[in-house]
Scaffold this active site. Structure first.
Site, PDB file in Angstrom:
ATOM      1  N   HIS A  78     -16.687 108.451 149.998  1.00 51.06           N
ATOM      2  CA  HIS A  78     -15.777 107.978 151.162  1.00 51.06           C
ATOM      3  C   HIS A  78     -14.899 109.105 150.032  1.00 51.06           C
ATOM      4  O   HIS A  78     -13.581 108.621 150.224  1.00 51.06           O
ATOM      5  CB  HIS A  78     -15.682 106.421 150.748  1.00 51.06           C
TER       6      HIS A  78
HETATM    7  S1  FES Z   1     -16.091 106.702 147.418  1.00 51.98           S
HETATM    8 FE1  FES Z   1     -17.033 104.898 148.691  1.00 51.98          FE
HETATM    9  S2  FES Z   1     -19.300 104.243 147.874  1.00 51.98           S
HETATM   10 FE2  FES Z   1     -18.020 105.738 146.564  1.00 51.98          FE
END
Ligand code: FES
Ligand code: HEM
Lengths: 415, 174
Positions: B139
């Site tokens: 993410h």
């Molecule tokens: S940014 Fe969501 S798990 Fe690493």
């Protein structure tokens, strides 16, 4: 159950049984004599289709368990064994894996049907709430099922989803360790997911029973949203809707079988054919397609706890929907504005699904945020306000009148 | 039956409530083993400690060890990376921690951390991201050369495992 229970057994054995356990009479009044509005369209067949899906998953699942082994050392190999060695194993697995997708296609259509025709409104709030519970259980079951083949997506999907709970302060980490049974997703996790994946569909079946009980008590809604007034407005479930439902189920099966035989991996992810590796995360991880809208909401929020809360909130808001929609008119057929906002909402949900599959960067994030805001605004602002300001079209006096006006044109309705 | 006054609690009322309360405590006590069985068991808790020899690492190289089922990132940082990590104003960080707090005194070139993104648990990629440290593709979390979160949804710096240098080049984790 409401309606005319006309069951008068003639057969001696049935009479003997009815005196002791009136189960045939119950089935008769629930699925034969049960009165149904005569104007239901094909969107109403998805309930029967869903019942079919649940049965299909249970049957294919039980036979898969005869060959599957829930242990991290051999789980992946046992699924490959099903695919290559077990008689018809490839077919059973593809039916089960695609069956899950079919189940979600049907449930999303079924939910949208309910939203369009206002089937969540008084007196069907409990029907609706039980439906949301079914949806939640389906998601839990689908998620845990996807972990079982123990591929890369299984493992990392399980890691990311269970870690959602770590967002909660204080209780978060203990909950995650309780879910894992360790300090990472590992064999204890796979074992318990398998146990629950077997259990939940049967709990689902029980809740489906309550769901049916509840809407048999309230009676079916229908495309006009006007309650049946007399026997003219209804027909018996059998044969009219048994046949209509069966016809729709057969069409649905054709689509299902086409998916399972012709493009069995279309909705899956190739990375799940790589055995799980706890040390390497695939570059682009995505959940199964049916979670994508919620995943997009999770990623739209730059804050961990905030994202998790909004994601759970997206489902929680469905529970209170019956009390958010202020319109007295059930069916959007008679709501000029409601109808337009309904279709915008459908578009927003599909857009969220699309965005959930895209990387979380740049324009995709901005679009996800807009769509997320709209999703919540639809329930928390638009539906409450719309009911107060919208001027609905005149409702028909009865289902029969609406049917005649539509079918016979003005001549029949004029009389 | 014209009396509407509340009846005095009787001995029987007391017995009902006492029985009910006793039963509830019993049911809760019985439920606990059924919940607690899910917690990490003795074999998972057996805090397997591992020893890792770092002598083969050259400046600018990394290795990954596995401890308690988790990846441990060990990096021999370059002078430039250390410099970058020290140059940051600690107060401006999302999870303020100085570079010294994240390494062992005298061994500041070695950075030993649990290689799990503090967002939702993916394994970040090394020597990547906008801060030359780690980048989590799941993410989009960016960590700097001291493993501190700089940008993205992760709330905390990469976690440090308990470890000590047992010789000049060998560490014991756990
Ligand atoms: S940014 Fe969501 S798990 Fe690493
Ligand atoms: C609500 C009903 C169900 C849903 C939505 C569902 C969903 C799933 C999904 C998505 C998978 C992963 C498929 C794959 O990618 O390989 C799976 C696997 C599996 N399921 Fe289910 N399932 C359901 C019911 C059941 C039941 C009732 C059983 C057993 C009694 C079962 C047993 C299994 C087994 C053994 C696997 C692993 C084999 C495989 O991966 O194909 N499932 N399930």
């Amino acid at each position: 159950m409401s309606g005319h229970s006309t069951f008068q057994p003639q057969n001696g054995i049935v009479k003997w049984m009815e005196r002791r356990l009136p189960i045939i009479g119950l089935a008769h009044s629930s699925f034969v004599a049960y009165p149904v509005p005569k104007n239901l369209n094909y969107w109403w067949t998805f309930g029967g289709i869903l019942a079919f899906c649940l049965m299909a998953q249970i049957i294919t699942g039980i036979v898969l368990v005869m060959h599957y082994a829930p242990n991290t050392a051999i789980a992946f190999a046992s699924v490959e064994h099903i695919m290559r060695d077990v008689n018809w194993g490839w077919m059973l697995r593809y039916l089960h894996a695609n069956g899950a997708s079919m189940f979600f296609i049907a449930v999303y259509i079924h939910i949208m049907r309910g939203l369009y025709y206002g089937s969540y409104k008084e007196p069907r709030e409990v029907v609706w709430i039980l439906g949301v519970v079914i949806f939640l259980l389906m998601m839990a079951t689908g998620f845990m099922g996807y972990v079982l083949p123990w591929g890369q997506m299984s493992f990392w999907g399980a890691t990311v989803i269970t870690n959602l709970f770590s967002a909660f302060p204080i209780v978060g980490d203990p909950i995650v360790e309780l879910l894992w049974g360790g300090f990472a997703v590992d064999n204890p996790t796979l074992n318990r997911f398998f146990s629950l994946h077997y259990l939940l569909p049967f709990m689902l079946a029980a809740i489906v029973g309550l769901h049916i009980w509840a809407f048999h008590e309230a009676g079916n809604n229908n495309p006009t949203g006007v309650e049946p007034k007399d026997a003219q407005d209804t027909v018996a479930f059998t044969p009219y809707y048994t046949i209509k439902d069966l016809y729709a189920i057969v069409l649905f099966m054709i689509f299902f079988v086409w998916m399972a035989f012709m493009v069995p991996n279309f909705l899956g992810h190739p990375d799940n054919y790589i055995p799980a590796d706890p040390l390497v995360t695939p570059a682009h991880i995505v959940p199964e397609w049916y979670f994508l809208p919620f995943y997009a909401i999770l990623r739209a929020v730059p804050d961990k706890l905030g994202g998790v809360l909004l994601m759970f909130g997206a489902i929680a808001v469905l529970f209170v929907l019956p009390w958010l929609d202020t319109s007295k008119v059930r069916s959007n057929t008679y709501r000029p504005l409601g109808k337009q906002f309904f279709w915008i909402f459908v578009f927003v949900c599909i857009a969220l699904g699309y965005l959930g599959a895209k990387p979380a960067e740049g324009g995709y994030v901005i679009a996800s945020r807009i769509a997320t805001v709209w999703y919540f605004a639809h329930f928390l602002v638009i539906l409450p306000v719309l009911g107060l300001i919208e001027k609905p079209k005149p409702l028909p006096n009865s289902i029969s009148e609406a049917v005649l006006a539509k079918k016979g044109g003005s001549a029949a309705a004029a009389e | 039956m014209a009396t509407s006054e509340k009846a005095e609690p009787t001995r029987r009322d007391f017995l009902y409530i006492a029985t009910g309360a006793f039963g509830a405590v019993g049911a809760a006590a019985l439920a606990w083993p059924f919940i607690d069985q899910m917690n990490p068991d003795a074999s998972a808790l057996a805090l397997a400690s591992i020893e890792v020899d770092l002598s083969s690492l050259e400046e600018g190289q990394s290795m990954t060890a596995k401890w308690r089922g988790k990846p441990i990132f060990i990096r021999y940082r370059t002078a430039k990376e250390i410099e970058e990590a020290k140059a940051v104003d600690v107060a401006s960080l999302i999870d303020p921690q100085s570079d010294e707090e994240r390494t062992k005194p005298g061994k500041e070139h070695f950075l030993v951390q649990i290689g799990i993104c503090t967002h939702l648990g993916c394994v970040p990629l090394g020597e990547a991201g906008e801060y030359d440290g780690w980048f989590c593709p799941c993410h989009g979390s960016h960590y700097d050369t001291a493993g501190r979160i700089r940008k993205g949804p992760a709330p905390l710096n990469l976690e440090l495992p308990p470890y000590d240098f047992i010789s000049d080049t060998v560490i014991k984790i756990g």
